[in-house]
Motif scaffolding. Structure first.
Motif, PDB file in Angstrom:
ATOM      1  N   THR A  80     -18.710 -40.685 -23.670  1.00  0.00           N
ATOM      2  CA  THR A  80     -17.570 -41.787 -23.461  1.00  0.00           C
ATOM      3  C   THR A  80     -16.464 -41.201 -24.302  1.00  0.00           C
ATOM      4  N   ILE A  81     -16.641 -40.865 -25.561  1.00  0.00           N
ATOM      5  CA  ILE A  81     -15.738 -40.676 -26.025  1.00  0.00           C
ATOM      6  C   ILE A  81     -15.098 -39.137 -25.902  1.00  0.00           C
ATOM      7  N   GLU A  82     -15.809 -38.361 -25.345  1.00  0.00           N
ATOM      8  CA  GLU A  82     -15.147 -36.943 -24.854  1.00  0.00           C
ATOM      9  C   GLU A  82     -14.519 -37.205 -23.661  1.00  0.00           C
ATOM     10  N   ASN A  83     -14.996 -38.053 -22.825  1.00  0.00           N
ATOM     11  CA  ASN A  83     -14.233 -38.384 -21.528  1.00  0.00           C
ATOM     12  C   ASN A  83     -12.668 -38.578 -22.069  1.00  0.00           C
ATOM     13  N   GLU A  84     -12.919 -39.656 -23.047  1.00  0.00           N
ATOM     14  CA  GLU A  84     -11.485 -40.253 -23.578  1.00  0.00           C
ATOM     15  C   GLU A  84     -10.572 -39.216 -24.044  1.00  0.00           C
ATOM     16  N   ARG A  85     -11.166 -38.145 -24.885  1.00  0.00           N
ATOM     17  CA  ARG A  85     -10.517 -37.098 -25.306  1.00  0.00           C
ATOM     18  C   ARG A  85      -9.896 -36.207 -24.282  1.00  0.00           C
ATOM     19  N   TYR A  86     -10.833 -35.995 -23.110  1.00  0.00           N
ATOM     20  CA  TYR A  86     -10.299 -35.197 -22.068  1.00  0.00           C
ATOM     21  C   TYR A  86      -9.113 -35.703 -21.118  1.00  0.00           C
ATOM     22  N   THR A  87      -9.392 -37.013 -21.167  1.00  0.00           N
ATOM     23  CA  THR A  87      -8.226 -37.777 -20.464  1.00  0.00           C
ATOM     24  C   THR A  87      -6.936 -37.803 -21.228  1.00  0.00           C
ATOM     25  N   ALA A  88      -7.028 -38.006 -22.360  1.00  0.00           N
ATOM     26  CA  ALA A  88      -5.855 -37.861 -23.383  1.00  0.00           C
ATOM     27  C   ALA A  88      -5.313 -36.343 -23.407  1.00  0.00           C
ATOM     28  N   ARG A  89      -6.156 -35.536 -23.259  1.00  0.00           N
ATOM     29  CA  ARG A  89      -5.512 -34.053 -23.415  1.00  0.00           C
ATOM     30  C   ARG A  89      -4.971 -33.775 -22.138  1.00  0.00           C
ATOM     31  N   ASP A  90      -5.169 -34.309 -20.944  1.00  0.00           N
ATOM     32  CA  ASP A  90      -4.716 -33.896 -19.662  1.00  0.00           C
ATOM     33  C   ASP A  90      -3.029 -33.768 -19.687  1.00  0.00           C
ATOM     34  N   PRO A  91      -2.559 -35.018 -20.121  1.00  0.00           N
ATOM     35  CA  PRO A  91      -1.022 -35.041 -19.950  1.00  0.00           C
ATOM     36  C   PRO A  91      -0.285 -33.783 -20.778  1.00  0.00           C
ATOM     37  N   ALA A  92      -1.003 -33.910 -22.008  1.00  0.00           N
ATOM     38  CA  ALA A  92      -0.432 -32.874 -22.805  1.00  0.00           C
ATOM     39  C   ALA A  92      -0.575 -31.320 -22.387  1.00  0.00           C
ATOM     40  N   ALA A  93      -1.769 -30.935 -21.693  1.00  0.00           N
ATOM     41  CA  ALA A  93      -2.154 -29.870 -20.886  1.00  0.00           C
ATOM     42  C   ALA A  93      -0.969 -29.667 -19.542  1.00  0.00           C
ATOM     43  N   LYS A  94      -0.663 -30.627 -18.990  1.00  0.00           N
ATOM     44  CA  LYS A  94       0.219 -30.741 -18.149  1.00  0.00           C
ATOM     45  C   LYS A  94       1.490 -30.363 -18.298  1.00  0.00           C
ATOM     46  N   LYS A 126       6.082 -30.982 -30.477  1.00  0.00           N
ATOM     47  CA  LYS A 126       6.201 -32.125 -30.045  1.00  0.00           C
ATOM     48  C   LYS A 126       4.723 -32.367 -29.252  1.00  0.00           C
ATOM     49  N   LEU A 127       4.571 -31.408 -28.163  1.00  0.00           N
ATOM     50  CA  LEU A 127       3.195 -31.502 -27.667  1.00  0.00           C
ATOM     51  C   LEU A 127       2.106 -31.657 -28.406  1.00  0.00           C
ATOM     52  N   LEU A 128       2.008 -30.758 -29.574  1.00  0.00           N
ATOM     53  CA  LEU A 128       1.038 -30.807 -30.519  1.00  0.00           C
ATOM     54  C   LEU A 128       1.004 -31.936 -31.349  1.00  0.00           C
ATOM     55  N   ARG A 129       1.996 -32.314 -31.715  1.00  0.00           N
ATOM     56  CA  ARG A 129       2.060 -33.523 -32.485  1.00  0.00           C
ATOM     57  C   ARG A 129       1.541 -34.817 -31.714  1.00  0.00           C
ATOM     58  N   ASP A 130       1.908 -34.738 -30.212  1.00  0.00           N
ATOM     59  CA  ASP A 130       1.270 -36.066 -29.632  1.00  0.00           C
ATOM     60  C   ASP A 130      -0.028 -35.801 -29.233  1.00  0.00           C
ATOM     61  N   TYR A 131      -0.692 -34.666 -29.131  1.00  0.00           N
ATOM     62  CA  TYR A 131      -2.028 -34.525 -29.052  1.00  0.00           C
ATOM     63  C   TYR A 131      -2.873 -34.878 -30.296  1.00  0.00           C
ATOM     64  N   ASP A 132      -2.323 -34.434 -31.312  1.00  0.00           N
ATOM     65  CA  ASP A 132      -2.998 -34.785 -32.592  1.00  0.00           C
ATOM     66  C   ASP A 132      -3.019 -36.227 -32.900  1.00  0.00           C
ATOM     67  N   GLU A 133      -1.987 -36.891 -32.475  1.00  0.00           N
ATOM     68  CA  GLU A 133      -1.994 -38.550 -32.686  1.00  0.00           C
ATOM     69  C   GLU A 133      -3.197 -38.970 -31.883  1.00  0.00           C
ATOM     70  N   VAL A 134      -3.495 -38.512 -30.649  1.00  0.00           N
ATOM     71  CA  VAL A 134      -4.424 -38.775 -29.682  1.00  0.00           C
ATOM     72  C   VAL A 134      -5.621 -38.598 -30.470  1.00  0.00           C
ATOM     73  N   LEU A 135      -6.069 -37.540 -31.011  1.00  0.00           N
ATOM     74  CA  LEU A 135      -7.133 -36.854 -31.694  1.00  0.00           C
ATOM     75  C   LEU A 135      -7.342 -37.729 -32.920  1.00  0.00           C
ATOM     76  N   GLN A 136      -6.516 -38.739 -33.566  1.00  0.00           N
ATOM     77  CA  GLN A 136      -6.614 -39.472 -34.785  1.00  0.00           C
ATOM     78  C   GLN A 136      -6.930 -40.966 -34.362  1.00  0.00           C
ATOM     79  N   ARG A 137      -6.959 -41.242 -33.288  1.00  0.00           N
ATOM     80  CA  ARG A 137      -7.171 -42.537 -32.673  1.00  0.00           C
ATOM     81  C   ARG A 137      -8.690 -42.701 -33.166  1.00  0.00           C
ATOM     82  N   PRO A 138      -8.885 -44.055 -33.518  1.00  0.00           N
ATOM     83  CA  PRO A 138     -10.367 -44.253 -33.913  1.00  0.00           C
ATOM     84  C   PRO A 138     -11.265 -44.503 -32.663  1.00  0.00           C
TER      85      PRO A 138
END
Length: 138
Positions: A80-94, A126-138
């Motif tokens: 579940t957590i890995e799916n959330e991480r990949y889902t959050a990564r997709d917009p940054a990768a796009k 900016k993209l890295l900062r946004d993705y880092d914020e996603v990774l820091q979510r609990p």
């Protein structure tokens, strides 16, 4: 902690003979380890589980069984957590792929190249900062 006083998932180990083996472990130790896992962010949950697995190999057998139960319980949440991480990564990768297409490096003018590289650097930051914020979510 006697078996009947702790969480059932933590003290569910039995001996090889099938007889319940009461495990006594200092309560603060497992409260700290459980808090360690529960406070993990999306980015480091898997790494913390791996760290606990390594820790379970160097402790005595009763603590290792309790750690194994703790790891087994929280392992159910990895997918579940890995799916959330990949889902959050997709917009940054796009956005990164779009930026790669838009960046022009064929200009022969030094100033145009410098401006383009500066814009690309800002967008990448900016993209890295946004993705880092996603990774820091609990």
């Amino acid at each position: 902690i006697p078996v009947d006083q702790g969480p059932k998932w933590l003290f569910s180990s039995t001996r090889e003979g099938g007889v319940d083996d009461p495990v006594y472990v200092h309560p603060d130790t497992f409260i700290a380890l459980e808090t360690f896992i529960q406070s993990a962010t999306i980015g480091d949950f898997g790494s913390r589980l791996i760290l606990l697995q390594a820790f379970s190999t160097v402790v005595d057998s009763s603590a290792a069984r309790c750690l194994s139960a703790l790891i087994e319980h929280f392992s159910h949440f990895i997918s579940t957590i890995e799916n959330e991480r990949y889902t959050a990564r997709d917009p940054a990768a796009k956005s990164l792929c779009d930026e790669q297409r838009l960046a022009r490096w064929d200009d022969r003018n030094f100033h145009a190249l410098a401006d383009c590289s500066e814009k690309s650097k800002r967008k990448l930051s900016k993209l890295l900062r946004d993705y880092d914020e996603v990774l820091q979510r609990p």
